[in-house]
Design a protein around this motif. Structure first.
Motif, PDB file in Angstrom:
ATOM      1  N   ILE A 107       0.840  -1.201   0.000  1.00 50.80           N
ATOM      2  CA  ILE A 107       0.000   0.000   0.000  1.00 50.80           C
ATOM      3  C   ILE A 107       0.874   1.250   0.000  1.00 50.80           C
ATOM      4  N   ASP A 108       1.926   1.238   0.805  1.00 53.79           N
ATOM      5  CA  ASP A 108       2.821   2.398   0.864  1.00 53.79           C
ATOM      6  C   ASP A 108       3.505   2.640  -0.479  1.00 53.79           C
ATOM      7  N   LYS A 111       0.943   4.029  -2.921  1.00 53.87           N
ATOM      8  CA  LYS A 111       0.658   5.419  -2.574  1.00 53.87           C
ATOM      9  C   LYS A 111       1.779   6.345  -3.046  1.00 53.87           C
ATOM     10  N   THR A 112       3.022   5.935  -2.851  1.00 51.42           N
ATOM     11  CA  THR A 112       4.164   6.748  -3.288  1.00 51.42           C
ATOM     12  C   THR A 112       4.145   6.931  -4.801  1.00 51.42           C
ATOM     13  N   GLU A 115       1.325   9.330  -5.644  1.00 54.49           N
ATOM     14  CA  GLU A 115       1.642  10.704  -5.221  1.00 54.49           C
ATOM     15  C   GLU A 115       2.646  11.360  -6.162  1.00 54.49           C
ATOM     16  N   SER A 123      -7.122   8.948  -2.265  1.00 53.60           N
ATOM     17  CA  SER A 123      -7.153   8.489  -0.874  1.00 53.60           C
ATOM     18  C   SER A 123      -6.504   7.118  -0.734  1.00 53.60           C
ATOM     19  N   CYS A 124      -6.009   6.858   0.453  1.00 51.26           N
ATOM     20  CA  CYS A 124      -5.468   5.540   0.780  1.00 51.26           C
ATOM     21  C   CYS A 124      -6.582   4.498   0.790  1.00 51.26           C
ATOM     22  N   ILE A 127      -7.071   3.408  -2.712  1.00 52.10           N
ATOM     23  CA  ILE A 127      -5.934   2.585  -3.108  1.00 52.10           C
ATOM     24  C   ILE A 127      -6.085   1.172  -2.565  1.00 52.10           C
ATOM     25  N   ASP A 152     -10.189   9.446   3.381  1.00 48.00           N
ATOM     26  CA  ASP A 152      -9.531   8.758   4.483  1.00 48.00           C
ATOM     27  C   ASP A 152     -10.035   9.251   5.833  1.00 48.00           C
ATOM     28  N   CYS A 324      -0.033   6.902   3.974  1.00 43.52           N
ATOM     29  CA  CYS A 324      -1.170   6.128   4.459  1.00 43.52           C
ATOM     30  C   CYS A 324      -1.078   5.748   5.928  1.00 43.52           C
TER      31      CYS A 324
END
Length: 328
Positions: A107-108, A111-112, A115, A123-124, A127, A152, A324
């Motif tokens: 997830i991280d 997200k990166t 972004e 939003s996380c 995702i 979120d 996140c």
């Protein structure tokens, strides 16, 4: 129980009702293609990043599906399961039911990547919903169009995870009550349980079922005796580290063999076996086990879309987290 405890329980129940009452309205705000104009490459970025990471560690696919379920059943699908604890708050991910969750690094990473292309837009929670879908598809399971637009949440409490997540030892009454409280039917309970067709667990999760079911050193009588012998070969009474497949032989393939196992009384958890103790859930199990999976993929996809709408935050509520694991 003291008056203070009674008031606390009442407040938590009232809070859950309040969140659920808003579910229908906010869920209608979700839509497929929500980011088409603001971040058109979003879903491709999620899909490619998820595929790259799962190709290296396929066991993360069921873990990510489980993470989405654990997120949605506590405060709705708001990404609150992703938040780290702080000195002043123990978050959901540190609650006992969530301590075995894996895949936060996926997830991280997603997200990166998002972004870098579309900062502060996605939003996380969205995702996580997409990653769970892509993880299932990568295991030869169904795909589905994910309605997006979640925001979120800013609250994550371990106590709420304990109160809302049904344990592996849950009986059919507890399971039905848990799913109904989230707006999911008994049939959808049976359908979503089919997610156990992929994944692993630890021997510690079934130790009591094998060796001390009622506190008398006995075995759960609902388990096939021949399967008990097989499981005891893999899991000693004190084994806390060994892993076992939830769907032996096809734990990395999303299919309907889970239902065949449950029909044979070989479901790994008490919650799996419990599906045979209710007309609606038993009928679904038997139909899938006997038909070779007729309509299961479509059923699962539709149920995942419905689950993904539980208690969502939309509009101007909540936030879009920059990372996140922490509230902005």
């Amino acid at each position: 129980m003291t008056i203070l405890k009674l008031l606390s329980v009442f407040f938590l129940q009232l809070l859950c009702v309040h969140v659920f009452l808003f579910d229908g309205t906010n869920a209608q705000s979700l839509r497929v293609g929500f980011y088409n104009s603001t971040c058109p490459s979003f879903e491709e970025i999620v899909r490619n990043t998820t595929a790259r990471l799962i190709s290296r560690a396929p066991s993360l696919a069921p873990a990510l599906l489980r993470m989405h379920f654990h997120d949605c059943f506590v405060r709705g699908c708001d990404g609150s399961v992703l938040i780290n604890s702080t000195s002043g708050n123990q978050a959901e991910k540190d609650a006992i039911p969530n301590q075995s969750l894996r895949g936060f690094q996926v997830i991280d990473a997603v997200k990166t990547a998002v972004e870098n292309i579309c900062p502060s837009l996605v939003s996380c929670a969205d995702i996580l919903a997409l990653v769970a879908r892509d993880a299932v598809t990568l295991m030869n399971g169904p795909s589905w169009r994910v309605p997006l637009g979640r925001r979120d949440g800013r609250v994550s409490r371990s106590s709420e995870a304990l109160a809302n997540l049904p344990p592996p030892s849950a009986n059919i009454t507890q399971l039905k009550a848990s799913f109904r409280s989230k707006g999911l039917s008994d049939r959808e309970l049976a359908i979503l349980s089919g997610g156990h067709t992929i994944g692993i667990s630890h021997c510690s999760s079934i130790s009591n079922r094998l060796y001390n079911f009622t506190g008398q050193g006995d075995t759960d009588p609902s388990l096939d005796p021949n399967y008990v012998v097989h499981l005891k070969r893999k899991c000693s009474p004190t084994d806390t580290t060994s892993i076992i497949e939830m769907d032996p032989g096809s734990a990395r393939t999303f299919d309907t063999s889970y239902y065949t196992l449950v029909r044979k009384r070989r479901g790994l958890f008490e919650a799996d076996a419990a599906l045979l103790n209710d007309n609606a859930t038993r009928n679904y199990v038997l139909r899938q086990a006997n038909s070779g999976g007729s309509n299961f993929f479509n059923d699962f996809a539709a149920s995942m879309v419905k689950m993904g709408r539980i208690g969502v935050i939309t509009g101007n509520r909540g936030e879009i987290r920059r990372i996140c694991s922490a509230i902005n």
